[in-house]
Scaffold this motif. Structure first.
Motif, PDB file in Angstrom:
ATOM      1  N   ILE A 171     105.015  -4.596 113.653  1.00  0.00           N
ATOM      2  CA  ILE A 171     105.366  -6.008 113.502  1.00  0.00           C
ATOM      3  C   ILE A 171     105.357  -6.350 112.021  1.00  0.00           C
ATOM      4  O   ILE A 171     104.496  -5.870 111.261  1.00  0.00           O
ATOM      5  CB  ILE A 171     104.401  -6.922 114.287  1.00  0.00           C
ATOM      6  CG1 ILE A 171     104.910  -8.365 114.260  1.00  0.00           C
ATOM      7  CG2 ILE A 171     102.980  -6.820 113.780  1.00  0.00           C
ATOM      8  CD1 ILE A 171     104.213  -9.288 115.238  1.00  0.00           C
ATOM      9  N   GLN A 172     106.333  -7.127 111.589  1.00  0.00           N
ATOM     10  CA  GLN A 172     106.451  -7.546 110.188  1.00  0.00           C
ATOM     11  C   GLN A 172     106.490  -6.337 109.252  1.00  0.00           C
ATOM     12  O   GLN A 172     106.029  -6.403 108.115  1.00  0.00           O
ATOM     13  CB  GLN A 172     105.284  -8.462 109.792  1.00  0.00           C
ATOM     14  CG  GLN A 172     105.187  -9.717 110.613  1.00  0.00           C
ATOM     15  CD  GLN A 172     103.935 -10.515 110.316  1.00  0.00           C
ATOM     16  OE1 GLN A 172     103.043 -10.058 109.592  1.00  0.00           O
ATOM     17  NE2 GLN A 172     103.846 -11.706 110.860  1.00  0.00           N
ATOM     18  N   GLY A 173     107.050  -5.216 109.713  1.00  0.00           N
ATOM     19  CA  GLY A 173     107.109  -4.026 108.887  1.00  0.00           C
ATOM     20  C   GLY A 173     105.784  -3.299 108.758  1.00  0.00           C
ATOM     21  O   GLY A 173     105.681  -2.331 108.013  1.00  0.00           O
ATOM     22  N   LEU A 174     104.765  -3.749 109.493  1.00  0.00           N
ATOM     23  CA  LEU A 174     103.444  -3.125 109.450  1.00  0.00           C
ATOM     24  C   LEU A 174     103.209  -2.342 110.733  1.00  0.00           C
ATOM     25  O   LEU A 174     103.604  -2.766 111.814  1.00  0.00           O
ATOM     26  CB  LEU A 174     102.349  -4.186 109.274  1.00  0.00           C
ATOM     27  CG  LEU A 174     102.437  -5.037 108.012  1.00  0.00           C
ATOM     28  CD1 LEU A 174     101.365  -6.117 108.028  1.00  0.00           C
ATOM     29  CD2 LEU A 174     102.300  -4.178 106.761  1.00  0.00           C
ATOM     30  N   ASP A 572     101.512   1.433  96.768  1.00  0.00           N
ATOM     31  CA  ASP A 572     102.412   0.319  97.064  1.00  0.00           C
ATOM     32  C   ASP A 572     101.697  -1.024  97.090  1.00  0.00           C
ATOM     33  O   ASP A 572     100.530  -1.121  97.458  1.00  0.00           O
ATOM     34  CB  ASP A 572     103.082   0.519  98.430  1.00  0.00           C
ATOM     35  CG  ASP A 572     104.248   1.488  98.333  1.00  0.00           C
ATOM     36  OD1 ASP A 572     104.603   1.851  97.202  1.00  0.00           O
ATOM     37  OD2 ASP A 572     104.790   1.867  99.387  1.00  0.00           O
ATOM     38  N   ASP A 573     102.426  -2.054  96.691  1.00  0.00           N
ATOM     39  CA  ASP A 573     102.061  -3.440  96.957  1.00  0.00           C
ATOM     40  C   ASP A 573     103.167  -4.028  97.833  1.00  0.00           C
ATOM     41  O   ASP A 573     104.347  -3.705  97.660  1.00  0.00           O
ATOM     42  CB  ASP A 573     101.946  -4.253  95.668  1.00  0.00           C
ATOM     43  CG  ASP A 573     100.716  -3.857  94.861  1.00  0.00           C
ATOM     44  OD1 ASP A 573      99.858  -3.158  95.411  1.00  0.00           O
ATOM     45  OD2 ASP A 573     100.643  -4.223  93.675  1.00  0.00           O
ATOM     46  N   ALA A 574     102.783  -4.866  98.786  1.00  0.00           N
ATOM     47  CA  ALA A 574     103.766  -5.462  99.686  1.00  0.00           C
ATOM     48  C   ALA A 574     103.571  -6.969  99.729  1.00  0.00           C
ATOM     49  O   ALA A 574     102.447  -7.472  99.585  1.00  0.00           O
ATOM     50  CB  ALA A 574     103.638  -4.874 101.087  1.00  0.00           C
ATOM     51  N   ARG A 575     104.691  -7.682  99.906  1.00  0.00           N
ATOM     52  CA  ARG A 575     104.648  -9.132 100.053  1.00  0.00           C
ATOM     53  C   ARG A 575     105.441  -9.498 101.293  1.00  0.00           C
ATOM     54  O   ARG A 575     106.640  -9.249 101.373  1.00  0.00           O
ATOM     55  CB  ARG A 575     105.217  -9.813  98.809  1.00  0.00           C
ATOM     56  CG  ARG A 575     104.990 -11.334  98.784  1.00  0.00           C
ATOM     57  CD  ARG A 575     106.168 -12.077  99.341  1.00  0.00           C
ATOM     58  NE  ARG A 575     107.347 -11.854  98.531  1.00  0.00           N
ATOM     59  CZ  ARG A 575     108.571 -11.730  99.012  1.00  0.00           C
ATOM     60  NH1 ARG A 575     108.777 -11.767 100.321  1.00  0.00           N
ATOM     61  NH2 ARG A 575     109.618 -11.529  98.221  1.00  0.00           N
ATOM     62  N   ILE A 576     104.755 -10.088 102.267  1.00  0.00           N
ATOM     63  CA  ILE A 576     105.394 -10.438 103.531  1.00  0.00           C
ATOM     64  C   ILE A 576     105.421 -11.956 103.649  1.00  0.00           C
ATOM     65  O   ILE A 576     104.368 -12.599 103.641  1.00  0.00           O
ATOM     66  CB  ILE A 576     104.640  -9.822 104.724  1.00  0.00           C
ATOM     67  CG1 ILE A 576     104.572  -8.299 104.576  1.00  0.00           C
ATOM     68  CG2 ILE A 576     105.302 -10.197 106.038  1.00  0.00           C
ATOM     69  CD1 ILE A 576     103.643  -7.645 105.563  1.00  0.00           C
ATOM     70  N   ARG A 577     106.611 -12.508 103.747  1.00  0.00           N
ATOM     71  CA  ARG A 577     106.785 -13.945 103.949  1.00  0.00           C
ATOM     72  C   ARG A 577     107.513 -14.175 105.260  1.00  0.00           C
ATOM     73  O   ARG A 577     108.356 -13.375 105.658  1.00  0.00           O
ATOM     74  CB  ARG A 577     107.596 -14.566 102.815  1.00  0.00           C
ATOM     75  CG  ARG A 577     106.867 -14.661 101.484  1.00  0.00           C
ATOM     76  CD  ARG A 577     107.802 -15.216 100.425  1.00  0.00           C
ATOM     77  NE  ARG A 577     107.149 -15.313  99.125  1.00  0.00           N
ATOM     78  CZ  ARG A 577     107.793 -15.500  97.979  1.00  0.00           C
ATOM     79  NH1 ARG A 577     109.123 -15.610  97.973  1.00  0.00           N
ATOM     80  NH2 ARG A 577     107.128 -15.581  96.849  1.00  0.00           N
ATOM     81  N   GLY A 578     107.173 -15.279 105.898  1.00  0.00           N
ATOM     82  CA  GLY A 578     107.847 -15.528 107.156  1.00  0.00           C
ATOM     83  C   GLY A 578     107.649 -16.935 107.675  1.00  0.00           C
ATOM     84  O   GLY A 578     106.895 -17.739 107.112  1.00  0.00           O
ATOM     85  N   ASP A 601     110.395 -11.623 106.046  1.00  0.00           N
ATOM     86  CA  ASP A 601     110.883 -10.948 104.838  1.00  0.00           C
ATOM     87  C   ASP A 601     109.734 -10.089 104.322  1.00  0.00           C
ATOM     88  O   ASP A 601     108.796 -10.603 103.706  1.00  0.00           O
ATOM     89  CB  ASP A 601     111.319 -11.975 103.794  1.00  0.00           C
ATOM     90  CG  ASP A 601     111.789 -11.319 102.505  1.00  0.00           C
ATOM     91  OD1 ASP A 601     112.432 -10.253 102.591  1.00  0.00           O
ATOM     92  OD2 ASP A 601     111.492 -11.855 101.411  1.00  0.00           O
ATOM     93  N   ALA A 602     109.789  -8.776 104.610  1.00  0.00           N
ATOM     94  CA  ALA A 602     108.686  -7.864 104.280  1.00  0.00           C
ATOM     95  C   ALA A 602     109.133  -6.957 103.139  1.00  0.00           C
ATOM     96  O   ALA A 602     109.895  -6.007 103.341  1.00  0.00           O
ATOM     97  CB  ALA A 602     108.289  -7.040 105.500  1.00  0.00           C
ATOM     98  N   GLN A 610     112.996  -3.652 101.760  1.00  0.00           N
ATOM     99  CA  GLN A 610     112.235  -4.084 102.919  1.00  0.00           C
ATOM    100  C   GLN A 610     111.325  -2.954 103.403  1.00  0.00           C
ATOM    101  O   GLN A 610     111.670  -1.765 103.298  1.00  0.00           O
ATOM    102  CB  GLN A 610     113.172  -4.503 104.046  1.00  0.00           C
ATOM    103  CG  GLN A 610     113.938  -5.791 103.771  1.00  0.00           C
ATOM    104  CD  GLN A 610     113.031  -7.005 103.759  1.00  0.00           C
ATOM    105  OE1 GLN A 610     112.392  -7.336 104.750  1.00  0.00           O
ATOM    106  NE2 GLN A 610     112.964  -7.685 102.618  1.00  0.00           N
ATOM    107  N   LEU A 611     110.138  -3.320 103.906  1.00  0.00           N
ATOM    108  CA  LEU A 611     109.264  -2.316 104.479  1.00  0.00           C
ATOM    109  C   LEU A 611     109.974  -1.615 105.639  1.00  0.00           C
ATOM    110  O   LEU A 611     110.687  -2.246 106.421  1.00  0.00           O
ATOM    111  CB  LEU A 611     107.970  -2.954 104.988  1.00  0.00           C
ATOM    112  CG  LEU A 611     107.028  -3.547 103.932  1.00  0.00           C
ATOM    113  CD1 LEU A 611     105.801  -4.142 104.610  1.00  0.00           C
ATOM    114  CD2 LEU A 611     106.611  -2.503 102.912  1.00  0.00           C
TER     115      LEU A 611
END
Length: 728
Positions: A171-174, A572-578, A601-602, A610-611
């Protein structure tokens, strides 16, 4: 003190189901709870004193009886599914007190109690932490195949895919490791080196499923970064209750499920049995020696016990699960896997004085996987994963508008693998010690604030500090929520200690110097409720640092021989917005409509891609219609979920030999969008008091969608199912 719908009836006979001998210093409170419209008693309505173990439930006719300490004042909380919550203050004067209560029905059941967001009991209407709820009625009405089916059809964007390791969440690229799965607030152990085995969990004994998105490590520690799914199970409330169920579907899928429970005076007991079997299925008929889902059979036994006496409550449970995953008929393999899981839990709750409620919990989850040598007719242990927790909490409620939680927790994790950790050391252990505190303060009637903090010392990576704060402002029909929380995920044994050859592909090497992954989660939401209509909207951002990734590295030794190694590092660093919008609507009482939309938006901040596996858009919906056939209850339900294409972009960096310029090449290998739909028909031909015979028939995957090319989903296509459930 009188409130609307409440009368202190000193001279009214309520005829309670039994009369107890009165004890010195005890006030026996008796009465009846009825429906304000029909005047009929409300069975199983509950009367509790919040923050204590004091409480009882009504009998089949709405009568109740409970013991209070004479001379004290009590704030009673009255709840029943489908009715509006009430709070009543009474003085326990004299040896007897009689109380009659009427309750008003509500279309939206906002009095459901949730615990995940705060570790304390709060109604879903009054929790400052936005919580998605999947009630038992929805699970039964749709007759979901399993927990995975229920989650996929109700949480937009959540997907399960299977591989030889098991069922994987995304979910959410995770992936799995960022989603924390709990049963009654305790985490489940993973399968060795893989995901959680969801086949261990039956939907029949679920009271509700609570879902919270974002970081929640202040309450739950490691892995609470992307989402928490807390599965709350049922506890017996009557002298004799239970069920027996049989469900059958395509591929010879057979479920046999049953339970018997009792609640007699201060004692409760529940015995459960569940068995699943399937012939499996194959989306690649060109290779019949290996199935997409292997043939399997599993069964679960569980026993739950409870005892309450005045200010003390003791509960205990034990679960035994056995899963046998076999090979297809044309397989040439001579081995297969068999798994054994044992779970134990013991809880002691003690009310100390007027303000403190102590709770001591031990929880152990022990998962073992064995290799079955078919020709030798023998088995050998090849891996195990054990989780144990010891926790002490104190819920301190000095005044009605302030509640504090103090706690300490110790976790042990022990993983054994016959090959994964090298030839010399086969067992790896990690542990962590935690202290946490939370304050829930209703500053004003319309404003509630929760703040919390956890300190963790982990044996592998050191210290972690995770604060949280949540606010809720509720003017009129509106509720506005906002929050910030910090999360972390400890590196697991595979990432830390791997040392084995993955066939001829690579040498997998762990990294004992890995740091914990950390996240910062911020969210804002608004919710509006008006009679038969409820809508909520949420926006959020989840920033993850030190994300652990694996990568293949070519290594050349002193002799010039090149080999491939799979290494783990914090790269890695990731930023997930939604954003997510959810709507519930009853155009009439018999029709229920639900829809949810999620945008995600992952972003991988190192590559600006994107992730892997993220789907930007997802929709889930559910509609049900309740009616009568020959004066008997019936319903028809349709549920569906749609996901946009799954993004699998890959970055390749090359250097131009002539100019020395770095060239970035993006390879796109997306998986197509898809949707799955389910139709369920339910009919209750016989019902008497608490007993009912419920028949269900339906079609899973109505439009027969499969994807044997891209494997966007591993669903095998359309299949008819039917079930018979007897409840008592």
């Amino acid at each position: 003190m009188l409130t609307p719908g409440v009368a202190l009836a000193e001279g009214i006979s309520v005829n309670p189901p039994e009369t107890k001998e009165m004890k010195a210093g005890t006030c026996v409170l008796t009465g009846r709870i009825t429906d304000a419209e029909t005047g009929e008693g409300i069975p199983m309505a509950t009367i509790t004193v919040p923050g204590t173990v004091i409480g009882t439930a009504c009998d089949a006719d709405g009568f109740f009886q409970m013991e209070l300490i004479e001379g004290k004042s009590y704030n009673l909380l009255i709840r029943s599914t489908g009715y509006m919550e009430q709070r009543i203050k009474i003085d326990a004067n004299g040896p007897e007190k009689k109380l009659n209560i009427t309750m008003n029905a509500g279309i939206f059941d906002l009095n459901e109690v949730v615990v995940t967001g705060t570790r304390t009991e709060k109604t879903i209407l009054n929790t400052p932490v936005l919580t998605r709820l999947i009630p038992a009625a929805q699970l039964q009405r749709n007759d979901f195949e399993n927990i995975m089916d229920a989650l996929e059809f109700t949480i937009p964007g959540l997907q399960f895919n299977s591989d030889p390791r098991g069922d994987n969440i995304r979910i959410q690229g995770l992936e799995n490791k960022y989603v924390l799965i709990l049963v009654d607030g305790e985490r489940l152990s993973n399968t060795p080196g893989g995901p959680i085995d969801f086949e261990r969990l039956s939907t029949s004994n679920i009271k509700q499923i609570e879902v919270i998105k974002g970081a929640a490590s202040a309450l739950y520690g490691s892995s609470a970064i992307g989402m928490i799914v807390n599965i709350i199970t049922k506890t017996p409330e009557r002298p004799a209750e239970g069920w027996a169920k049989v469900r059958y579907s395509r591929f010879n899928d057979l479920l046999v499920d049953g339970s018997f429970g009792t609640a007699y005076k201060n004692f409760t007991s529940q015995t459960l049995f569940n068995r699943n079997s399937t012939d499996g299925y194959d989306l690649t008929p060109e290779s019949p020696e290996a199935f997409t889902k292997q043939p399997s059979a599993n069964m679960t036994f569980e026993e739950k016990l409870g005892w309450t006496h005045k200010q003390t409550k003791i509960t205990g449970s034990g679960t035994f699960y056995l899963n046998d995953v076999k090979n297809p008929p044309l397989s040439t393999k001579s081995t297969h896997y068999k798994s054994l899981n044992k779970t134990f839990r013991a809880t002691l709750e003690q009310q100390i004085g007027k303000y403190n409620q102590l709770k001591l919990v031990y929880y152990g989850d022990f998962y073992t996987r064995k290799t079955v040598y078919e020709k030798l007719d023998s088995t050998a242990k090849n891996a195990s994963s054990n989780v144990q927790t010891l926790r002490l909490t104190d819920i301190y409620t000095p005044v009605d508008n302030l509640q504090m939680v103090f706690g300490g927790e110790f976790n042990w994790n022990k993983d054994y693998n016959d090959m994964q950790y090298g030839t010399e050391i086969k067992t790896r252990k990690v542990n962590d010690i935690n202290g946490f505190i939370q304050a829930d303060w209703q500053i004003l009637p319309l404003l509630d604030i929760i703040g919390g903090f956890r300190y963790t010392h982990h044996s592998a990576f050191g210290d972690a500090y995770t604060p949280k704060v949540n606010l809720m402002f509720n003017p009129g029909n509106w509720k506005f929520r906002g929050g910030y929380s910090k999360g972390f995920k400890a590196p697991d044994a595979t990432e830390l200690y791997s040392d084995f050859m993955m066939g001829s592909v690579s040498h997998n090497i762990g990294n004992p110097n890995l740091k914990a992954e950390k996240s910062n989660y911020v969210s804002l939401s608004a919710e509006y409720l008006h009679q038969n209509f409820n809508i909520s909207a949420e926006i959020y951002q989840n920033s993850i640092k030190n994300k652990i990734q694996s990568a293949y590295v070519n290594v050349t030794d002193a002799n010039g021989i090149t080999s491939t190694e799979l290494r783990y590092s914090n790269v890695d660093d990731a930023r997930i917005r939604g954003a997510e919008i959810s709507v519930d609507y009853y155009p009439i009482r018999q029709i229920y409509l639900h829809g949810s939309y999620a945008y995600t938006d992952a972003l991988d901040k190192n590559t600006d891609l994107q992730l892997k596996g993220n789907t930007r858009h997802a929709i889930s919906c559910n509609a049900s219609y309740h009616f009568n056939v020959f004066k008997k209850e019936a319903s028809v339900s349709i549920a569906g979920h749609w996901s946009s294409k799954k993004i699998n972009d890959k970055e390749e960096i090359t250097v131009d030999e002539t100019t020395g310029e770095t060239i970035q090449k993006i390879t796109t290998d997306s998986q197509p969008a898809y949707s799955l739909w389910k139709l369920t028909l339910q009919y209750t031909p016989w019902k008497y008091r608490h007993m009912a015979l419920i028949t269900t028939a339906g079609v899973q995957n109505i439009f027969n969608y499969t994807d044997p090319v891209h494997y966007t989903t591993y669903d095998p296509g359309a299949r008819v199912f039917g079930s018979v459930l007897f409840k008592f």
